[in-house]
Design a protein around this motif. Sequence first.
Motif, PDB file in Angstrom:
ATOM      1  N   ARG A  52      -7.432  42.861 105.528  1.00 43.50           N
ATOM      2  CA  ARG A  52      -7.160  44.213 105.046  1.00 43.50           C
ATOM      3  C   ARG A  52      -5.655  44.334 104.797  1.00 43.50           C
ATOM      4  NH1 ARG A  52      -9.924  48.346 109.212  1.00 43.50           N
ATOM      5  NH2 ARG A  52      -9.259  49.809 107.582  1.00 43.50           N
ATOM      6  N   SER A  53      -5.274  44.485 103.540  1.00 47.69           N
ATOM      7  CA  SER A  53      -3.847  44.588 103.223  1.00 47.69           C
ATOM      8  C   SER A  53      -3.245  45.802 103.923  1.00 47.69           C
ATOM      9  CB  SER A  53      -3.649  44.697 101.711  1.00 47.69           C
ATOM     10  OG  SER A  53      -4.272  45.872 101.212  1.00 47.69           O
ATOM     11  N   ARG A  54      -1.960  45.750 104.147  1.00 49.80           N
ATOM     12  CA  ARG A  54      -1.259  46.808 104.885  1.00 49.80           C
ATOM     13  C   ARG A  54      -0.283  47.552 103.987  1.00 49.80           C
ATOM     14  NH1 ARG A  54      -4.595  44.390 108.107  1.00 49.80           N
ATOM     15  NH2 ARG A  54      -4.146  44.266 110.355  1.00 49.80           N
ATOM     16  N   ARG A  55      -0.137  48.821 104.284  1.00 49.02           N
ATOM     17  CA  ARG A  55       0.995  49.581 103.735  1.00 49.02           C
ATOM     18  C   ARG A  55       2.213  49.272 104.598  1.00 49.02           C
ATOM     19  NH1 ARG A  55      -0.408  55.473 104.469  1.00 49.02           N
ATOM     20  NH2 ARG A  55       1.454  55.836 103.217  1.00 49.02           N
ATOM     21  N   VAL A  56       3.376  49.588 104.091  1.00 56.26           N
ATOM     22  CA  VAL A  56       4.614  49.418 104.854  1.00 56.26           C
ATOM     23  C   VAL A  56       5.340  50.751 104.899  1.00 56.26           C
ATOM     24  CG1 VAL A  56       6.843  48.248 105.026  1.00 56.26           C
ATOM     25  CG2 VAL A  56       4.839  46.977 104.250  1.00 56.26           C
ATOM     26  N   ALA A  57       5.622  51.238 106.087  1.00 55.96           N
ATOM     27  CA  ALA A  57       6.389  52.470 106.276  1.00 55.96           C
ATOM     28  C   ALA A  57       7.616  52.150 107.116  1.00 55.96           C
ATOM     29  CB  ALA A  57       5.538  53.535 106.965  1.00 55.96           C
ATOM     30  N   THR A  58       8.702  52.811 106.834  1.00 50.87           N
ATOM     31  CA  THR A  58       9.947  52.554 107.555  1.00 50.87           C
ATOM     32  C   THR A  58      10.374  53.801 108.322  1.00 50.87           C
ATOM     33  OG1 THR A  58      11.324  53.219 105.672  1.00 50.87           O
ATOM     34  CG2 THR A  58      10.690  50.883 105.836  1.00 50.87           C
ATOM     35  N   TYR A  59      11.172  53.564 109.359  1.00 48.39           N
ATOM     36  CA  TYR A  59      11.724  54.687 110.128  1.00 48.39           C
ATOM     37  C   TYR A  59      13.208  54.462 110.351  1.00 48.39           C
ATOM     38  CZ  TYR A  59      13.169  57.597 114.012  1.00 48.39           C
ATOM     39  OH  TYR A  59      13.865  58.482 114.786  1.00 48.39           O
ATOM     40  N   THR A  60      13.993  55.496 110.063  1.00 48.78           N
ATOM     41  CA  THR A  60      15.401  55.556 110.449  1.00 48.78           C
ATOM     42  C   THR A  60      15.667  56.938 111.011  1.00 48.78           C
ATOM     43  OG1 THR A  60      16.162  56.358 108.288  1.00 48.78           O
ATOM     44  CG2 THR A  60      16.095  53.957 108.619  1.00 48.78           C
ATOM     45  N   LEU A  61      16.727  57.060 111.783  1.00 46.61           N
ATOM     46  CA  LEU A  61      17.047  58.370 112.361  1.00 46.61           C
ATOM     47  C   LEU A  61      17.354  59.399 111.292  1.00 46.61           C
ATOM     48  CD1 LEU A  61      19.286  57.400 115.425  1.00 46.61           C
ATOM     49  CD2 LEU A  61      17.095  58.600 115.485  1.00 46.61           C
ATOM     50  N   THR A  62      17.960  59.004 110.201  1.00 52.93           N
ATOM     51  CA  THR A  62      18.373  59.956 109.174  1.00 52.93           C
ATOM     52  C   THR A  62      17.233  60.382 108.260  1.00 52.93           C
ATOM     53  OG1 THR A  62      19.090  58.076 107.843  1.00 52.93           O
ATOM     54  CG2 THR A  62      20.773  59.210 109.147  1.00 52.93           C
ATOM     55  N   ASN A  63      16.285  59.473 108.009  1.00 55.25           N
ATOM     56  CA  ASN A  63      15.217  59.777 107.051  1.00 55.25           C
ATOM     57  C   ASN A  63      13.830  59.870 107.682  1.00 55.25           C
ATOM     58  OD1 ASN A  63      16.930  59.802 104.737  1.00 55.25           O
ATOM     59  ND2 ASN A  63      16.981  57.562 104.811  1.00 55.25           N
ATOM     60  N   GLY A  64      13.718  59.589 108.977  1.00 54.66           N
ATOM     61  CA  GLY A  64      12.420  59.663 109.608  1.00 54.66           C
ATOM     62  C   GLY A  64      11.458  58.636 109.040  1.00 54.66           C
ATOM     63  N   LEU A  65      10.153  58.963 109.031  1.00 52.15           N
ATOM     64  CA  LEU A  65       9.128  58.076 108.497  1.00 52.15           C
ATOM     65  C   LEU A  65       9.058  58.187 106.987  1.00 52.15           C
ATOM     66  CD1 LEU A  65       6.059  58.293 110.918  1.00 52.15           C
ATOM     67  CD2 LEU A  65       7.382  56.257 110.339  1.00 52.15           C
ATOM     68  N   GLN A  66       9.079  57.035 106.318  1.00 47.86           N
ATOM     69  CA  GLN A  66       8.958  56.997 104.863  1.00 47.86           C
ATOM     70  C   GLN A  66       7.963  55.912 104.480  1.00 47.86           C
ATOM     71  OE1 GLN A  66      13.264  56.531 103.846  1.00 47.86           O
ATOM     72  NE2 GLN A  66      12.866  58.186 102.422  1.00 47.86           N
ATOM     73  N   ASP A  67       7.108  56.218 103.511  1.00 48.23           N
ATOM     74  CA  ASP A  67       6.140  55.215 103.061  1.00 48.23           C
ATOM     75  C   ASP A  67       6.376  54.770 101.629  1.00 48.23           C
ATOM     76  OD1 ASP A  67       5.415  57.432 101.672  1.00 48.23           O
ATOM     77  OD2 ASP A  67       3.386  57.582 102.496  1.00 48.23           O
ATOM     78  N   GLY A  68       7.521  55.143 101.089  1.00 45.61           N
ATOM     79  CA  GLY A  68       7.839  54.770  99.720  1.00 45.61           C
ATOM     80  C   GLY A  68       7.281  55.726  98.690  1.00 45.61           C
ATOM     81  N   VAL A  69       6.496  56.685  99.138  1.00 46.93           N
ATOM     82  CA  VAL A  69       5.928  57.682  98.229  1.00 46.93           C
ATOM     83  C   VAL A  69       6.512  59.054  98.533  1.00 46.93           C
ATOM     84  CG1 VAL A  69       3.812  58.777  97.404  1.00 46.93           C
ATOM     85  CG2 VAL A  69       3.793  56.350  98.047  1.00 46.93           C
ATOM     86  N   ALA A  70       6.233  59.552  99.707  1.00 40.25           N
ATOM     87  CA  ALA A  70       6.759  60.858 100.098  1.00 40.25           C
ATOM     88  C   ALA A  70       8.104  60.690 100.787  1.00 40.25           C
ATOM     89  CB  ALA A  70       5.774  61.550 101.030  1.00 40.25           C
ATOM     90  N   PRO A  71       9.086  61.552 100.485  1.00 38.35           N
ATOM     91  CA  PRO A  71      10.384  61.457 101.157  1.00 38.35           C
ATOM     92  C   PRO A  71      10.254  61.835 102.624  1.00 38.35           C
ATOM     93  CG  PRO A  71      10.274  63.454  99.841  1.00 38.35           C
ATOM     94  CD  PRO A  71       9.035  62.670  99.514  1.00 38.35           C
ATOM     95  N   GLY A  72      11.078  61.224 103.454  1.00 33.74           N
ATOM     96  CA  GLY A  72      11.021  61.527 104.873  1.00 33.74           C
ATOM     97  C   GLY A  72      11.996  62.627 105.238  1.00 33.74           C
ATOM     98  N   ARG A  73      12.005  62.953 106.530  1.00 38.58           N
ATOM     99  CA  ARG A  73      12.935  63.958 107.055  1.00 38.58           C
ATOM    100  C   ARG A  73      13.398  63.470 108.428  1.00 38.58           C
ATOM    101  NH1 ARG A  73       9.993  66.640 110.837  1.00 38.58           N
ATOM    102  NH2 ARG A  73       7.712  66.591 110.629  1.00 38.58           N
ATOM    103  N   PRO A  74      14.597  63.877 108.846  1.00 37.20           N
ATOM    104  CA  PRO A  74      15.076  63.435 110.159  1.00 37.20           C
ATOM    105  C   PRO A  74      14.055  63.758 111.250  1.00 37.20           C
ATOM    106  CG  PRO A  74      16.829  64.536 108.957  1.00 37.20           C
ATOM    107  CD  PRO A  74      15.575  64.726 108.151  1.00 37.20           C
ATOM    108  N   MET A  75      13.843  62.783 112.146  1.00 32.45           N
ATOM    109  CA  MET A  75      12.797  62.934 113.151  1.00 32.45           C
ATOM    110  C   MET A  75      13.154  62.078 114.368  1.00 32.45           C
ATOM    111  SD  MET A  75       8.748  61.976 112.687  1.00 32.45           S
ATOM    112  CE  MET A  75       8.671  62.944 111.168  1.00 32.45           C
ATOM    113  N   ALA A  76      12.918  62.596 115.554  1.00 36.85           N
ATOM    114  CA  ALA A  76      13.147  61.842 116.783  1.00 36.85           C
ATOM    115  C   ALA A  76      12.154  60.678 116.846  1.00 36.85           C
ATOM    116  CB  ALA A  76      12.989  62.734 118.002  1.00 36.85           C
TER     117      ALA A  76
END
Length: 546
Positions: A52-76
């Motif tokens: 089962r192929s996977r999506r890739v999502a990233t997390y940084t303190l400044t942008n929070g969770l991002q999946d490459g589609v929806a923009p993220g927001r700062p998040m603990a």
Amino acid sequence: MAAGVASARLGFEETLIDLIKARNPVLLVETHEAERVLKLVRSVAQNSEIRRSRRVATYTLTNGLQDGVAPGRPMAPDAALSEAAKVTEPTIFVFFDLHHYLGAGGRPAEPGVIRSVLDAAREFRAGRVPHTLLIVAPALPLPADLEKEVSVVELPLPGKAEIEAVLDEIITTNAANIVVDLSAEDRERLLQAAQGLTLGEAENAFARAIASDRRLDADDIDLVLDEKRQTIKKSGLLEFIEPAGSMEDIGGLENLKSWLGKRKDSWLPAASEWSIPAPKGVLITGVPGCGKSLTAKCMSTLWGLPLLRMDVGRVFSGLVGSSEQNMRAVLKLAEAVAPSILWIDEIEKGFGSSSSGDSGTSQRVFGTFLTWMQEKSKPVFVIATANKIDGLPPEFLRKGRFDEIFFVDLPTPKELKEIWRLQLSQRLTDSSRASGGLVLSDGLLQRLAEESNGFSGAEVAEAVVSACFDAYSQRRAVQEADLFRSIRNTTPLSKTQEEQIRQIREWASARAVAATSREDSGELALVGASAGRDVTSYRSGRQIEY
């Protein structure tokens, strides 16, 4: 799942695929190359080996969770982990700033974040949706709570193919404005010079080389090497030693020099046609001041390889777990620069107390180094020097760790004569000789050698310096009387530490190879047969002809 370093026999992508398929919930990659990791993870996520192929999502303190589609927001981070558990599609979550909350840099770990990671691990392992949490950090000593949940994946420094791709890209991008004048051999040397750098550092080095004169040629190899020196210096654990001198600058030690000379270029592919492995290393022990460290420095010139000096004291740190990490970083960097020479000076001071009461840190660091010496596959030649070899643990000296153990004794009369010639030639200028100074005749050198019997090479060098100071104070050329006065005013180590030197010789008589050739040493007597003789009048050390 027990924590551990994934097998070095597998590449990073292959290891990552295996761990994802096995549903290991939390992985850790210790690296500064965040973008490189993300690129590799995105490639793995679509690999056909994963059912089962996977999506890739990233997390940084400044942008929070991002999946490459929806923009993220700062998040603990604890909130981001909670959100990740709610995702309904198989995903690899790449967290870049999580280490700041897990004790990196000596800061206390936050219990709430640790609990969030544990909760995510439980959910990702057994939940309906196969997620993977990948923590990317420059360095992270794991909290005890996470040691059994996290699998460490090693990302090696870029190989030749990756660095070559960076070089080709920068050449293509700037093709209209630069001149490329590299032969096939020059290009190979340029790529070899960049090995040991991250992709970003390699790109910076190539860009600097081009920007200096809008050319890329053989002269730019030194600029790339300078970038490597900066990288090694920034690590704080290794020191890049500039090549200095040659084997001709060492008086005597013909056995040792011959042994090293025969192993030159043995790491090249052509050597495999002779079915010989790359040499592992050599341990040089003996009387202080007799050329052990000088041999290490001149060996870099002889072999044409970078010389890296490791200060074992810098490896040990006050932070729990960081000493072991420092040792792994040192060995990883030495292998990345391979073929290279790793020099450990006075190794008994760093590893001689490996059994001291420090909660086992010294033993673990020492064990890591021993295992690496035994199993390393990269051409990293270890040259270690020791003054008190009996202070080293026995397992360090067994066959397989080093190719040979050499004993360097006080110089023989023939070697002393050569040392005097070298030292005087280096210190005395032609103008000083022309103004009534010394004439380096064979007779003078013979008398100096006889008068300084029992001196080490370092003591001869200091005697010459002292004579030069005497002459300079009166603004005249150095005279023979200055040299003999310096000799008389020097009490050599062979007198002040007679018992210690005798002990060193007793140890070496049956365990080491004499660095001095039989022709230079004359008739040798074993220590046991020389009781009552002056410490300067005999030599010891098993003789092997090379």
